[in-house]
Design a protein around this motif. Structure first.
Motif, mmCIF file in Angstrom:
data_model
loop_
_atom_site.group_PDB
_atom_site.id
_atom_site.type_symbol
_atom_site.label_atom_id
_atom_site.label_comp_id
_atom_site.label_asym_id
_atom_site.label_seq_id
_atom_site.Cartn_x
_atom_site.Cartn_y
_atom_site.Cartn_z
ATOM 1 N N ARG A 140 0.662 -1.099 0.096
ATOM 2 C CA ARG A 140 0.083 -0.035 0.129
ATOM 3 C C ARG A 140 0.998 1.051 0.054
ATOM 4 O O ARG A 140 0.686 2.127 -0.849
ATOM 5 C CB ARG A 140 -1.051 -0.037 1.146
ATOM 6 C CG ARG A 140 -1.802 1.077 1.536
ATOM 7 C CD ARG A 140 -3.126 1.063 0.497
ATOM 8 N NE ARG A 140 -3.880 -0.297 0.885
ATOM 9 C CZ ARG A 140 -4.932 -0.576 0.173
ATOM 10 N NH1 ARG A 140 -5.464 0.215 -0.789
ATOM 11 N NH2 ARG A 140 -5.736 -1.813 0.727
ATOM 12 N N SER A 188 -8.150 6.977 -1.874
ATOM 13 C CA SER A 188 -8.528 5.864 -1.819
ATOM 14 C C SER A 188 -7.675 4.856 -0.961
ATOM 15 O O SER A 188 -7.724 4.211 0.001
ATOM 16 C CB SER A 188 -8.985 4.964 -3.017
ATOM 17 O OG SER A 188 -9.414 3.696 -2.811
ATOM 18 N N ALA A 192 -7.742 3.566 2.995
ATOM 19 C CA ALA A 192 -7.699 2.332 3.315
ATOM 20 C C ALA A 192 -6.181 2.041 4.381
ATOM 21 O O ALA A 192 -6.370 1.156 5.444
ATOM 22 C CB ALA A 192 -7.309 1.379 2.160
ATOM 23 N N GLU A 195 -7.307 3.307 7.572
ATOM 24 C CA GLU A 195 -8.255 2.676 8.474
ATOM 25 C C GLU A 195 -7.457 1.502 9.098
ATOM 26 O O GLU A 195 -7.863 1.224 10.268
ATOM 27 C CB GLU A 195 -9.498 2.182 7.461
ATOM 28 C CG GLU A 195 -10.233 1.248 8.120
ATOM 29 C CD GLU A 195 -11.327 0.702 7.103
ATOM 30 O OE1 GLU A 195 -12.233 -0.023 7.438
ATOM 31 O OE2 GLU A 195 -11.359 1.141 5.720
ATOM 32 N N ARG A 196 -6.744 0.837 8.447
ATOM 33 C CA ARG A 196 -5.890 -0.355 9.090
ATOM 34 C C ARG A 196 -5.011 0.219 10.102
ATOM 35 O O ARG A 196 -4.901 -0.437 11.137
ATOM 36 C CB ARG A 196 -4.946 -0.960 7.951
ATOM 37 C CG ARG A 196 -4.116 -1.925 8.446
ATOM 38 C CD ARG A 196 -4.689 -3.150 9.110
ATOM 39 N NE ARG A 196 -3.927 -4.121 9.563
ATOM 40 C CZ ARG A 196 -4.287 -4.894 10.607
ATOM 41 N NH1 ARG A 196 -5.457 -5.305 11.172
ATOM 42 N NH2 ARG A 196 -3.563 -5.940 10.600
#
Length: 290
Positions: A140, A188, A192, A195-196
């Protein structure tokens, strides 16, 4: 002189300890000794105290290591969240400045764009460092790096078109929608990752709280154990002191009794060395006492 024919008052075991040797009563002093001379209770208590302190030290060390690890992990999540927000904020400011310049041709609008690259690189360095330590999703973070580079390239191409062919050429580059697509993908991926990271921070905070509770309970338990062991040690110390006083008194009474016996009495240790003798034994042997 013959050995004693009966036990002295208060010393029922003395008769068994006396043997006739050449008309003398030979007494082995070790036979009259209390087998409880060795402070075994104190030794056991001292061992318990040592084990308790060793356990306390080990528990304290484990708690320190655990709390330190949890704190470092929580700090890492804070750094990650700050870095992702910095990337998004700086790119947004750079894009706003670029659009202002393209609309007005006023170079002052380019100030955020010119400083953005350095600021974004610092934030990306933080993310890469955390991902290399396996604290963030490496794939990521790599994707955020790729999209960031692509966004800077897209903004640079619009500025080059403006310099080369004017505002309309720059607008044509923007109108392709490539810049918006890159920013949407970037948001996006950052969402993500955030959030993790937020979930990890929540778990790590809970883990640290459990470690703190364990540390408190462990400390409390060891304090109680320490108080109990101290009380037991004090009781054993007092008991041992009383035993030593009583033993000394009994030995003195035995010595006085033996020395007053009308027969010749010699007291030896376990190896047969003479410890003392009464006056009759001195007369019979010709040895002076002492």
């Amino acid at each position: 002189a013959a050995g004693p024919t009966g036990a002295s008052p208060g010393w029922p075991n003395c008769r068994d300890a006396i043997t006739d040797r050449g008309g003398l009563g030979m007494i082995n002093a070790s036979a009259a000794r209390d087998s409880g001379d060795a402070p075994r209770g104190l030794q056991v208590a001292a061992l318990v105290v040592l084990i308790a302190f060793a356990a306390t030290a080990a528990g304290s060390f484990w708690n320190i290591v655990t709390l330190r690890k949890a704190s470092l992990l929580i700090a890492a999540t804070h750094d990650a969240l700050a870095a992702t927000r910095a990337v998004l904020s700086v790119l947004t400011d750079a894009e706003t400045g670029q659009r202002g310049y393209l609309l007005t041709s006023d170079s002052e609008y380019l100030a955020p764009y010119r400083t953005a690259r350095r600021s974004v690189e610092q934030a990306l360095d933080t993310l890469n460092s955390l991902s290399e330590r396996k604290l963030l999703d490496q794939s990521r973070v790599q994707q955020i790096q790729i999209l960031t580079d692509a966004k800077f390239a897209e903004m640079a191409s619009a500025l080059e078109a403006h310099e080369r062919a004017g505002t309309e050429a720059a607008r044509a580059v923007i109108a392709t929608g490539r810049g918006k697509q890159l920013m949407d993908e970037l948001r996006s991926h950052i969402a993500a990752l955030d959030e993790r990271t937020t979930a990890l921070r929540r778990d790590r905070i809970a883990f640290r709280l459990r470690a703190v509770n364990i540390a408190l309970w462990t400390t409390g338990c060891f304090l109680v154990i320490g108080v109990l062991v101290s009380a037991i040690l004090a009781a054993l110390t007092r008991r041992q002191a009383l035993i030593q006083v009583k033993l000394h008194e009994e030995r003195e009474r035995l010595r006085a009794t033996l020395l007053s016996i009308g027969d010749g009495v010699i007291v030896t240790d376990a190896r047969g060395a003479v410890l003392t003798m009464n006056a009759v034994a001195e007369t019979l042997t010709g040895w002076p006492d002492g």
